[in-house]
Design a protein around this motif. Structure first.
Motif, PDB file in Angstrom:
ATOM      1  N   GLY A   1      31.212  44.450  41.110  1.00 61.10           N
ATOM      2  CA  GLY A   1      30.530  44.301  42.384  1.00 61.10           C
ATOM      3  C   GLY A   1      29.017  44.298  42.270  1.00 61.10           C
ATOM      4  N   SER A   2      28.359  43.960  43.346  1.00 57.52           N
ATOM      5  CA  SER A   2      26.901  43.910  43.391  1.00 57.52           C
ATOM      6  C   SER A   2      26.311  45.292  43.135  1.00 57.52           C
ATOM      7  CB  SER A   2      26.446  43.399  44.760  1.00 57.52           C
ATOM      8  OG  SER A   2      25.048  43.426  44.867  1.00 57.52           O
ATOM      9  N   SER A   3      25.366  45.356  42.185  1.00 61.98           N
ATOM     10  CA  SER A   3      24.641  46.595  41.827  1.00 61.98           C
ATOM     11  C   SER A   3      25.561  47.694  41.330  1.00 61.98           C
ATOM     12  CB  SER A   3      23.811  47.092  43.019  1.00 61.98           C
ATOM     13  OG  SER A   3      22.830  46.140  43.377  1.00 61.98           O
ATOM     14  N   GLN A   4      26.725  47.346  40.817  1.00 57.83           N
ATOM     15  CA  GLN A   4      27.656  48.344  40.299  1.00 57.83           C
ATOM     16  C   GLN A   4      27.399  48.559  38.802  1.00 57.83           C
ATOM     17  OE1 GLN A   4      31.834  47.357  40.798  1.00 57.83           O
ATOM     18  NE2 GLN A   4      32.335  49.510  41.112  1.00 57.83           N
ATOM     19  N   PRO A   5      27.115  49.780  38.357  1.00 57.75           N
ATOM     20  CA  PRO A   5      26.831  50.038  36.941  1.00 57.75           C
ATOM     21  C   PRO A   5      28.022  49.694  36.053  1.00 57.75           C
ATOM     22  CG  PRO A   5      26.154  51.899  38.310  1.00 57.75           C
ATOM     23  CD  PRO A   5      26.974  50.992  39.189  1.00 57.75           C
TER      24      PRO A   5
ATOM     25  N   ASP B   1      33.471  48.345  52.891  1.00 59.44           N
ATOM     26  CA  ASP B   1      34.673  49.191  52.860  1.00 59.44           C
ATOM     27  C   ASP B   1      35.013  49.706  51.472  1.00 59.44           C
ATOM     28  OD1 ASP B   1      35.107  48.909  55.594  1.00 59.44           O
ATOM     29  OD2 ASP B   1      36.154  47.008  55.317  1.00 59.44           O
ATOM     30  N   GLY B   2      34.211  49.384  50.470  1.00 59.24           N
ATOM     31  CA  GLY B   2      34.490  49.849  49.117  1.00 59.24           C
ATOM     32  C   GLY B   2      34.092  48.801  48.096  1.00 59.24           C
ATOM     33  N   PRO B   3      33.907  49.183  46.819  1.00 64.25           N
ATOM     34  CA  PRO B   3      33.486  48.240  45.780  1.00 64.25           C
ATOM     35  C   PRO B   3      34.531  47.161  45.519  1.00 64.25           C
ATOM     36  CG  PRO B   3      34.171  50.306  44.799  1.00 64.25           C
ATOM     37  CD  PRO B   3      34.134  50.541  46.278  1.00 64.25           C
ATOM     38  N   LEU B   4      34.069  45.968  45.209  1.00 63.37           N
ATOM     39  CA  LEU B   4      35.004  44.879  44.929  1.00 63.37           C
ATOM     40  C   LEU B   4      35.810  45.120  43.661  1.00 63.37           C
ATOM     41  CD1 LEU B   4      32.823  41.768  45.859  1.00 63.37           C
ATOM     42  CD2 LEU B   4      34.795  42.670  47.096  1.00 63.37           C
TER      43      LEU B   4
ATOM     44  N   PHE C   1      39.704  45.677  43.338  1.00 64.73           N
ATOM     45  CA  PHE C   1      40.730  44.635  43.311  1.00 64.73           C
ATOM     46  C   PHE C   1      41.145  44.264  41.885  1.00 64.73           C
ATOM     47  CE2 PHE C   1      38.497  43.720  47.385  1.00 64.73           C
ATOM     48  CZ  PHE C   1      39.552  44.047  48.221  1.00 64.73           C
ATOM     49  N   ASN C   2      40.488  44.837  40.878  1.00 57.69           N
ATOM     50  CA  ASN C   2      40.807  44.461  39.503  1.00 57.69           C
ATOM     51  C   ASN C   2      42.247  44.807  39.127  1.00 57.69           C
ATOM     52  OD1 ASN C   2      38.388  43.232  38.550  1.00 57.69           O
ATOM     53  ND2 ASN C   2      37.401  45.232  38.523  1.00 57.69           N
ATOM     54  N   GLU C   3      42.771  45.885  39.676  1.00 59.16           N
ATOM     55  CA  GLU C   3      44.155  46.246  39.396  1.00 59.16           C
ATOM     56  C   GLU C   3      45.106  45.182  39.934  1.00 59.16           C
ATOM     57  OE1 GLU C   3      47.299  48.144  37.816  1.00 59.16           O
ATOM     58  OE2 GLU C   3      45.168  48.618  37.509  1.00 59.16           O
ATOM     59  N   GLN C   4      44.769  44.646  41.107  1.00 57.10           N
ATOM     60  CA  GLN C   4      45.574  43.568  41.698  1.00 57.10           C
ATOM     61  C   GLN C   4      45.511  42.321  40.826  1.00 57.10           C
ATOM     62  OE1 GLN C   4      47.290  44.254  44.331  1.00 57.10           O
ATOM     63  NE2 GLN C   4      47.982  42.313  45.177  1.00 57.10           N
ATOM     64  N   PHE C   5      44.303  41.996  40.325  1.00 57.70           N
ATOM     65  CA  PHE C   5      44.163  40.828  39.444  1.00 57.70           C
ATOM     66  C   PHE C   5      45.007  41.009  38.179  1.00 57.70           C
ATOM     67  CE2 PHE C   5      39.553  40.459  41.176  1.00 57.70           C
ATOM     68  CZ  PHE C   5      40.040  39.961  42.367  1.00 57.70           C
ATOM     69  N   HIS C   6      45.062  42.252  37.688  1.00 61.03           N
ATOM     70  CA  HIS C   6      45.769  42.523  36.438  1.00 61.03           C
ATOM     71  C   HIS C   6      47.276  42.411  36.591  1.00 61.03           C
ATOM     72  CE1 HIS C   6      46.679  44.345  32.570  1.00 61.03           C
ATOM     73  NE2 HIS C   6      47.446  45.231  33.177  1.00 61.03           N
ATOM     74  N   THR C   7      47.793  42.789  37.754  1.00 59.96           N
ATOM     75  CA  THR C   7      49.249  42.866  37.932  1.00 59.96           C
ATOM     76  C   THR C   7      49.879  41.609  38.517  1.00 59.96           C
ATOM     77  OG1 THR C   7      48.919  43.926  40.102  1.00 59.96           O
ATOM     78  CG2 THR C   7      49.195  45.372  38.194  1.00 59.96           C
TER      79      THR C   7
ATOM     80  N   GLU D   1      43.294  41.540  49.082  1.00 62.32           N
ATOM     81  CA  GLU D   1      43.212  42.595  50.083  1.00 62.32           C
ATOM     82  C   GLU D   1      44.401  42.507  51.038  1.00 62.32           C
ATOM     83  OE1 GLU D   1      39.758  44.465  52.843  1.00 62.32           O
ATOM     84  OE2 GLU D   1      40.157  42.336  53.126  1.00 62.32           O
ATOM     85  N   SER D   2      44.772  41.305  51.439  1.00 59.79           N
ATOM     86  CA  SER D   2      45.898  41.129  52.353  1.00 59.79           C
ATOM     87  C   SER D   2      47.189  41.624  51.721  1.00 59.79           C
ATOM     88  CB  SER D   2      46.040  39.652  52.748  1.00 59.79           C
ATOM     89  OG  SER D   2      44.901  39.217  53.456  1.00 59.79           O
ATOM     90  N   GLU D   3      47.413  41.291  50.445  1.00 60.07           N
ATOM     91  CA  GLU D   3      48.612  41.731  49.762  1.00 60.07           C
ATOM     92  C   GLU D   3      48.607  43.251  49.596  1.00 60.07           C
ATOM     93  OE1 GLU D   3      48.900  39.621  46.125  1.00 60.07           O
ATOM     94  OE2 GLU D   3      48.789  37.645  47.069  1.00 60.07           O
TER      95      GLU D   3
END
Length: 298
Positions: free
Chosen positions: A67-71, A110-113, A116-122, A167-169
């Motif tokens: 996400g934006s500005s996320q270390p 509503d939270g860092p993007l 969603f990486n877990e969703q991308f992985h699965t 997010e919808s899923e």
């Protein structure tokens, strides 16, 4: 940790995409962040990335969103050889009215993007779609065929759609979407009248809401106040004008409806961390250095 400045390969698209290859390379693990969203796509080998407290191990076909500005930091090369693509782009460059309807999600209200990486992985199909879009952007950026700008814009929208559909899923499609009919006319009106004085009283009447109800409604739906939204749109237009018109900065400020130059400079620095002159110089210089004739072909 340092604030990384991303040198865009295209000043109008606000984008950078490159292919990297590492062979048994020791990594410095430098923590960094940047305002641009970052996507990774592993083509060969394995790589570990740390995003804040989370460590991700990506194999062939793996994708990751920062996400934006996320270390974050590249943690280690797992295999002897790894080839991967990195994509950076400024979300503001692609924030048309359809994107603004999902401001709360895409701008991480509503939270860092990265959640969603877990969703991308699965979800294999989702991962393949993201990898195909990143590869498409890389191909279009380095081949620069006629219409590449349009193609790149479509691929970016595909990536953003992947986030929204994830997010919808994830939430079982139970989340209430903002009423598009009201907001679209607001977005259109603001876009057409950026050079004029925009009164929230006018907007509230246009949407058949009271002044105070519209103020609360807009902030709850979008995640920022109406004034903040208008200021962002004014600065976005100023960015485009700085790159496309030979005009004085005072003239550009007037064209985006800001007559107080002190206020204009303050807003511009708030959103770009540099002055208008520095912004134009940096992007045009990067564009010259990374012109199609000098772009890598690998």
């Amino acid at each position: 940790m340092y604030d990384e400045r991303i040198p865009y390969q295209d000043a109008m698209l606000c984008i950078k995409v490159n292919q990297h290859m590492k062979i048994r390379e020791p990594l410095l693990r430098l923590w960094h962040y940047h305002r641009e969203l970052e996507w990774l796509y592993i083509q060969e080998g394995s790589l570990q990335i740390r995003v804040q407290e989370q460590v991700y191990t990506l194999g062939p076909g793996g994708v990751l969103l920062v996400g934006s500005s996320q270390p974050h930091a590249t943690w280690t090369v797992v295999s002897e050889k790894v080839i991967y693509l990195t994509l950076h782009f400024d979300l503001n460059a692609y924030s048309d009215p359809s994107v603004m309807l999902y401001y709360r999600t895409l701008y991480e209200i509503d939270g860092p993007l990265s959640r969603f990486n877990e969703q991308f992985h699965t979800v294999p199909q989702l991962r393949e779609d993201i990898g195909r879009a990143i590869s498409g952007i890389y191909h279009e950026m380095h081949c620069r065929r006629r219409g590449s700008e349009v193609a790149i814009g479509l691929y970016v929208k595909q990536l953003l759609l992947s986030v929204l559909r994830s997010e919808s899923e994830e939430e079982g499609e139970n989340r209430e979407l903002p009423p598009a009919s009201n907001l679209r006319q607001v977005f259109d009106y603001v876009e057409r009248h950026l050079s004029d004085k925009i009164e929230m009283d006018t907007i509230s009447k246009m949407t058949n809401m009271s002044y105070h109800y519209f103020s609360k409604y807009f902030k709850k739906t979008i995640g920022l106040s109406f004034v903040q939204y208008v200021n962002i749109q004014r600065i976005k237009k100023a960015e485009r004008l700085l790159l496309t018109e030979q005009a004085k900065i005072t003239e550009i400020a007037e064209k985006v409806g800001i007559t107080n130059m002190t206020h204009f400079y303050q807003l511009f620095k708030r959103y770009n961390r540099c002055s208008p002159k520095e912004y134009a110089l940096r992007l045009t210089t990067n564009a010259d250095k990374l012109s199609p004739s000098s772009a890598p072909t690998s």
